[in-house]
Write an enzyme that holds these catalytic residues in place. Structure first.
Site, PDB file in Angstrom:
ATOM      1  N   LYS A   6       0.942  -1.195   0.089  1.00 31.98           N
ATOM      2  CA  LYS A   6      -0.062  -0.058  -0.031  1.00 31.98           C
ATOM      3  C   LYS A   6       0.872   1.388  -0.150  1.00 31.98           C
ATOM      4  O   LYS A   6       2.165   1.261   0.173  1.00 31.98           O
ATOM      5  CB  LYS A   6      -0.843   0.077   1.336  1.00 31.98           C
TER       6      LYS A   6
ATOM      7  N   ASP B 296      -7.104   3.808  -5.244  1.00 32.91           N
ATOM      8  CA  ASP B 296      -7.506   3.762  -3.611  1.00 32.91           C
ATOM      9  C   ASP B 296      -8.297   5.283  -3.407  1.00 32.91           C
ATOM     10  O   ASP B 296      -8.713   5.859  -4.260  1.00 32.91           O
ATOM     11  CB  ASP B 296      -6.264   3.582  -2.584  1.00 32.91           C
TER      12      ASP B 296
END
Length: 426
Positions: free
Chosen positions: A111, A151
């Site tokens: 991430k 995201d």
């Protein structure tokens, strides 16, 4: 006895580690593998300059945390948000490892993102920021190494900029082989039909499957949604089409309520020219944000940011089902309160896994030079999500555990098996 205030988890990272350690204890995870999974493989912090529209230079901070790649290349989104830092990226990367493992995908977890509010920048500035960040990351990402995706506050356009920048750093004969360096691209540049709705569809479908397991359906159910971005919008759209009624929506700018139901598409059209904000929608009443979680409803869908259902807020929840569209919306203390109050939680690593499954399909499509039609994609997505849901349901029923514990157990055991079978180098 006086109840003391929660001191931990203070961050999403505290939360994810509490969840991991609890399940590791329960399944007696191999202590050596526990040490490996308890840390990240790489934590990349990059400071890079970008020239703004006014000619001034700003220096930005970007992050990419790679947690584990025992099952395959790192996989996970990039978010553009003021809360992005290395601790948040670590937590989200770990959750991605569990999510990809649970889904049975050949991926690990990663991430990252940039610590900015994209609303403060023009489209041209965002493009330059994105391209410069991609260039700075260099070979820390790659189609067989680490594959970013959209995201919070990033989208298909962001992914197109990343893909183009990354491919431009390769020899001309190699560029077409690197299209799958990111997923979530526009359909016209290698993206997957249906990828835009995959995460929200997963939230809708796993909730539907849960209701069906209890002999119920969406028909007549009331839902509230926190966050009306891509995930919240599509989850609400599918649920309402299946008979549910959306009675409340909350985002960072407003909290809307209408017991007669809010029109999902109208609200979506209202928010689009306002950079996603629902504020100013006149066909629903704006209410105090602090009252949102306490609204009477059947299903609560937190689809915004992490750490929303906490020790302070969870006790107000009247819904009997929480479907986690966001990553890490429920703290450990919040979860204990919800479970004690008879609330079922469909955990994030199951509930919102439609996104990463869709990303896997796009990656395969690019890798193999194929083009899949929307109906084919949605059928594959439904089949895969249903398969994963049934595995978690079986674990819940067999071992009489909550849904998060069941999902974590399956995910961590799969990684443990990979290490056990392959051994640890050297």
């Amino acid at each position: 006895m006086v109840k003391t205030k929660e001191t931990k988890p203070k961050t999403m990272y505290d939360n994810v580690m509490q969840q991991f350690n609890s399940v590791a204890d329960r399944i007696a995870l191999n202590p050596n593998i526990r040490k490996i999974l308890g840390i990240t493989n790489n934590e990349i912090v990059i400071h890079f300059p970008v020239r703004m529209d006014n000619g001034n230079v700003e220096v930005f901070t970007g992050y990419r945390v790679q947690h584990n790649n025992a099952l395959g290349p790192y996989k996970g989104g990039l978010r553009y948000h003021p809360t992005v830092d290395v601790e948040a990226a670590k937590a989200l990367a770990i959750w991605m490892t569990w999510k990809t493992s649970l889904a049975g995908l050949p991926y690990g977890g990663a991430k990252g993102g940039i610590q900015i509010d994209p609303r403060d920048y023009s489209i041209g500035e965002l493009e330059r920021i994105t391209r410069r960040f991609t260039y700075a990351l260099g070979d820390n990402i790659g189609p067989e190494h680490d594959i970013p995706a959209p995201d919070v506050n990033t989208n298909a356009q962001t992914m197109a900029w990343i893909a183009d920048t990354y491919m431009s750093t390769k020899a001309p004969s190699e560029r077409s082989k690197n299209l799958h360096v990111v997923t979530g691209k526009p359909v016209g540049t290698g993206g997957l039909e249906g990828r835009d709705r995959a995460t929200g569809y997963g939230v809708y479908l796993t909730t539907k499957l849960y209701l069906e397991s209890k002999g119920e359906s969406y028909n007549g159910k009331t839902i509230t949604v926190q966050g009306f971005g891509n995930v919240g919008y599509w989850a609400a759209k599918f649920a309402v089409a299946d008979g549910a009624k959306l009675i409340a929506v909350q985002d960072a700018h407003a909290t809307l309520y209408d017991e007669k139901g809010i029109d999902v598409e109208e609200l979506h059209q209202h928010s689009k020219p306002r950079k996603g904000s629902i504020k100013g929608y006149e066909k629903a009443t704006e209410i105090d944000p602090s009252s949102f979680f306490g609204l009477t409803c059947d299903i609560l869908i937190p689809a915004a940011l992490g750490n929303q259902l906490t020790e302070e807020t969870a006790g107000a929840v009247k819904a009997k089902l929480v479907a986690e569209g966001a990553n890490g919306p429920t703290t450990d203390a919040g979860e204990r309160i919800l479970l004690a109050n008879g609330v079922t939680i469909i955990p994030d690593i199951l509930c919102n896994s439609g996104g990463v499954i869709g990303s896997y399909f796009e990656w395969l499509q690019n890798r193999n030079g194929e083009l899949w039609q929307l109906d084919e994609v949605m059928q594959k997505l439904e089949r895969k999500l249903t398969e994963v849901f049934k595995k978690v349901e079986e674990e819940v029923n067999t071992n009489k555990v909550d849904w998060r514990t069941a999902a974590y157990t399956i995910a961590i055991k799969r990684i443990e098996m990979a290490y056990t079978q392959r051994g640890i180098f050297p």
